[in-house]
Write a protein that holds these residues in place. Structure first.
Motif, PDB file in Angstrom:
ATOM      1  N   LEU A  40       0.998  -1.058  -0.083  1.00  0.00           N
ATOM      2  CA  LEU A  40      -0.062  -0.101  -0.219  1.00  0.00           C
ATOM      3  C   LEU A  40       0.934   1.319  -0.042  1.00  0.00           C
ATOM      4  O   LEU A  40       0.426   2.192  -0.275  1.00  0.00           O
ATOM      5  N   ILE A  41       2.271   1.258   0.426  1.00  0.00           N
ATOM      6  CA  ILE A  41       2.989   2.485   0.240  1.00  0.00           C
ATOM      7  C   ILE A  41       3.454   2.754  -1.272  1.00  0.00           C
ATOM      8  O   ILE A  41       3.671   3.730  -1.533  1.00  0.00           O
ATOM      9  N   SER A  42       3.801   1.681  -1.851  1.00  0.00           N
ATOM     10  CA  SER A  42       4.297   1.971  -3.329  1.00  0.00           C
ATOM     11  C   SER A  42       3.597   3.083  -4.138  1.00  0.00           C
ATOM     12  O   SER A  42       4.049   3.869  -4.821  1.00  0.00           O
ATOM     13  N   ALA A  47       4.480   4.082  -7.892  1.00  0.00           N
ATOM     14  CA  ALA A  47       5.076   2.716  -8.352  1.00  0.00           C
ATOM     15  C   ALA A  47       3.874   1.643  -7.803  1.00  0.00           C
ATOM     16  O   ALA A  47       2.900   1.975  -7.239  1.00  0.00           O
ATOM     17  N   PHE A  48       4.284   0.303  -8.307  1.00  0.00           N
ATOM     18  CA  PHE A  48       3.308  -0.689  -8.013  1.00  0.00           C
ATOM     19  C   PHE A  48       4.248  -1.880  -7.278  1.00  0.00           C
ATOM     20  O   PHE A  48       5.201  -2.105  -8.242  1.00  0.00           O
ATOM     21  N   GLU A  49       3.810  -2.720  -6.267  1.00  0.00           N
ATOM     22  CA  GLU A  49       4.428  -3.719  -5.905  1.00  0.00           C
ATOM     23  C   GLU A  49       3.559  -4.834  -5.396  1.00  0.00           C
ATOM     24  O   GLU A  49       2.671  -4.541  -4.814  1.00  0.00           O
ATOM     25  N   VAL A  50       3.819  -5.973  -5.918  1.00  0.00           N
ATOM     26  CA  VAL A  50       3.125  -7.146  -5.765  1.00  0.00           C
ATOM     27  C   VAL A  50       3.802  -8.195  -5.390  1.00  0.00           C
ATOM     28  O   VAL A  50       5.117  -8.340  -5.647  1.00  0.00           O
ATOM     29  N   GLY A  51       3.642  -9.093  -4.299  1.00  0.00           N
ATOM     30  CA  GLY A  51       4.310 -10.056  -3.920  1.00  0.00           C
ATOM     31  C   GLY A  51       3.564 -11.485  -3.673  1.00  0.00           C
ATOM     32  O   GLY A  51       2.342 -11.481  -3.649  1.00  0.00           O
ATOM     33  N   TYR A  52       4.499 -12.672  -3.889  1.00  0.00           N
ATOM     34  CA  TYR A  52       3.941 -13.953  -3.467  1.00  0.00           C
ATOM     35  C   TYR A  52       4.879 -14.681  -2.593  1.00  0.00           C
ATOM     36  O   TYR A  52       6.007 -14.539  -2.795  1.00  0.00           O
ATOM     37  N   GLU A  53       4.274 -15.373  -1.623  1.00  0.00           N
ATOM     38  CA  GLU A  53       5.151 -16.174  -0.648  1.00  0.00           C
ATOM     39  C   GLU A  53       4.592 -17.701  -0.578  1.00  0.00           C
ATOM     40  O   GLU A  53       3.288 -18.018  -0.370  1.00  0.00           O
ATOM     41  N   ARG A  54       5.686 -18.467  -0.465  1.00  0.00           N
ATOM     42  CA  ARG A  54       5.245 -19.926  -0.378  1.00  0.00           C
ATOM     43  C   ARG A  54       5.700 -20.362   0.998  1.00  0.00           C
ATOM     44  O   ARG A  54       6.903 -20.391   1.103  1.00  0.00           O
ATOM     45  N   PHE A  55       4.973 -21.120   1.874  1.00  0.00           N
ATOM     46  CA  PHE A  55       5.551 -21.407   3.139  1.00  0.00           C
ATOM     47  C   PHE A  55       5.848 -22.877   3.125  1.00  0.00           C
ATOM     48  O   PHE A  55       5.361 -23.731   2.751  1.00  0.00           O
ATOM     49  N   ALA A 151       3.782  -5.654   7.990  1.00  0.00           N
ATOM     50  CA  ALA A 151       4.795  -4.331   7.875  1.00  0.00           C
ATOM     51  C   ALA A 151       6.370  -4.970   7.883  1.00  0.00           C
ATOM     52  O   ALA A 151       6.513  -5.693   8.483  1.00  0.00           O
ATOM     53  N   ASN A 152       7.029  -4.339   6.935  1.00  0.00           N
ATOM     54  CA  ASN A 152       8.411  -4.715   6.940  1.00  0.00           C
ATOM     55  C   ASN A 152       9.188  -3.424   6.279  1.00  0.00           C
ATOM     56  O   ASN A 152       8.885  -2.568   5.630  1.00  0.00           O
ATOM     57  N   ALA A 153      10.666  -3.822   6.725  1.00  0.00           N
ATOM     58  CA  ALA A 153      11.604  -2.688   6.334  1.00  0.00           C
ATOM     59  C   ALA A 153      12.975  -3.485   6.013  1.00  0.00           C
ATOM     60  O   ALA A 153      13.271  -4.503   6.839  1.00  0.00           O
ATOM     61  N   GLY A 174       7.339  -1.685   3.314  1.00  0.00           N
ATOM     62  CA  GLY A 174       6.239  -2.025   3.118  1.00  0.00           C
ATOM     63  C   GLY A 174       5.069  -2.031   3.989  1.00  0.00           C
ATOM     64  O   GLY A 174       5.390  -2.298   4.954  1.00  0.00           O
ATOM     65  N   LEU A 175       3.884  -1.830   3.910  1.00  0.00           N
ATOM     66  CA  LEU A 175       2.737  -1.785   4.397  1.00  0.00           C
ATOM     67  C   LEU A 175       1.714  -2.598   3.560  1.00  0.00           C
ATOM     68  O   LEU A 175       1.165  -2.074   2.631  1.00  0.00           O
ATOM     69  N   SER A 176       1.552  -4.098   3.589  1.00  0.00           N
ATOM     70  CA  SER A 176       0.837  -4.806   2.542  1.00  0.00           C
ATOM     71  C   SER A 176      -0.125  -5.222   3.224  1.00  0.00           C
ATOM     72  O   SER A 176      -0.673  -5.530   4.414  1.00  0.00           O
ATOM     73  N   VAL A 177      -1.121  -5.669   2.358  1.00  0.00           N
ATOM     74  CA  VAL A 177      -2.461  -6.323   2.442  1.00  0.00           C
ATOM     75  C   VAL A 177      -2.605  -7.441   1.379  1.00  0.00           C
ATOM     76  O   VAL A 177      -2.172  -7.170   0.271  1.00  0.00           O
ATOM     77  N   GLY A 178      -3.039  -8.746   1.873  1.00  0.00           N
ATOM     78  CA  GLY A 178      -2.916  -9.724   1.000  1.00  0.00           C
ATOM     79  C   GLY A 178      -3.900 -10.946   1.471  1.00  0.00           C
ATOM     80  O   GLY A 178      -4.820 -10.537   2.269  1.00  0.00           O
ATOM     81  N   TYR A 179      -3.661 -11.901   0.781  1.00  0.00           N
ATOM     82  CA  TYR A 179      -4.859 -13.136   1.054  1.00  0.00           C
ATOM     83  C   TYR A 179      -3.818 -14.387   1.104  1.00  0.00           C
ATOM     84  O   TYR A 179      -3.141 -14.600   0.291  1.00  0.00           O
ATOM     85  N   ARG A 180      -4.075 -15.465   2.021  1.00  0.00           N
ATOM     86  CA  ARG A 180      -3.401 -16.518   2.263  1.00  0.00           C
ATOM     87  C   ARG A 180      -4.552 -17.548   1.814  1.00  0.00           C
ATOM     88  O   ARG A 180      -5.667 -17.864   2.286  1.00  0.00           O
TER      89      ARG A 180
END
Length: 181
Positions: A40-42, A47-55, A151-153, A174-180
């Motif tokens: 949400l900060i980008s 700018a635009f930032e998207v991410g994917y994470e696999r546990f 939230a991350n830095a 980053g201040l991100s919102v997402g879905y698991r």
């Protein structure tokens, strides 16, 4: 009396095993292994930032984020980056809470800016491509419905072509919102 006591013990053991199995099934339903996020900060940086994470398990994951500038302002050098990362989670819940990350980053930045006496600036050369390495910290909250708030830095250094740009470091916020899922 012994038969009743033995029957009570067997019934108690069976009920406790069934309750434990139900708890494990309920916990596993929230342990989904994929996550998508939007920073949400980008947009504040045009700018635009998207991410994917696999546990991988309860405490670790692999992910990738992509950042793209869609409108350059006069002070921006970054064009885009692609950043794979590894995270280790310290929280009690599955892949949530406080985390530390190590990342790599493939970057595209503008070349050095040269300032003339008449206050006209121009960029020397073309885009500069480089690799950055760094580390960061953050915190993640996951709801039972699968919504993610993060939230991350992170801070890193350019490895190869830092002398061809106006800077030698990178910062990820980053201040991100997402879905698991």
């Amino acid at each position: 009396m012994k038969k009743n006591f033995l029957l009570f013990i067997i019934l108690f053991a069976f009920c406790s095993m069934k309750a434990q199995a139900q708890n494990e099934n309920n916990e596993n339903s929230y342990q989904k292994n994929n996550e998508i996020k939007l920073n949400l900060i980008s947009p504040l940086m045009d700018a635009f930032e998207v991410g994917y994470e696999r546990f991988l398990n309860k405490n670790s994951s692999l992910g990738i984020s992509a950042f793209k500038v869609y409108k350059h302002s006069t002070n921006d050098d970054m064009n885009y980056y692609i950043s794979p990362y590894y995270r280790y989670y310290f929280g009690k819940k599955y892949a949530s809470g406080f985390f530390a990350e190590g990342f790599g980053m493939f970057t595209s930045t503008d070349g050095k800016k040269i300032y003339e006496a008449d206050k006209v600036t121009f960029t020397e050369g073309k885009d500069v491509y480089d690799l950055a390495l760094g580390a960061g910290l953050g915190w993640k909250l996951v709801t039972k419905k699968g919504l993610v708030f993060e939230a991350n830095a992170a801070y890193g250094k350019l490895v190869f072509n830092a002398g061809k740009t106006d800077h030698d470091q990178v910062i990820k916020l980053g201040l991100s919102v997402g879905y698991r899922f």
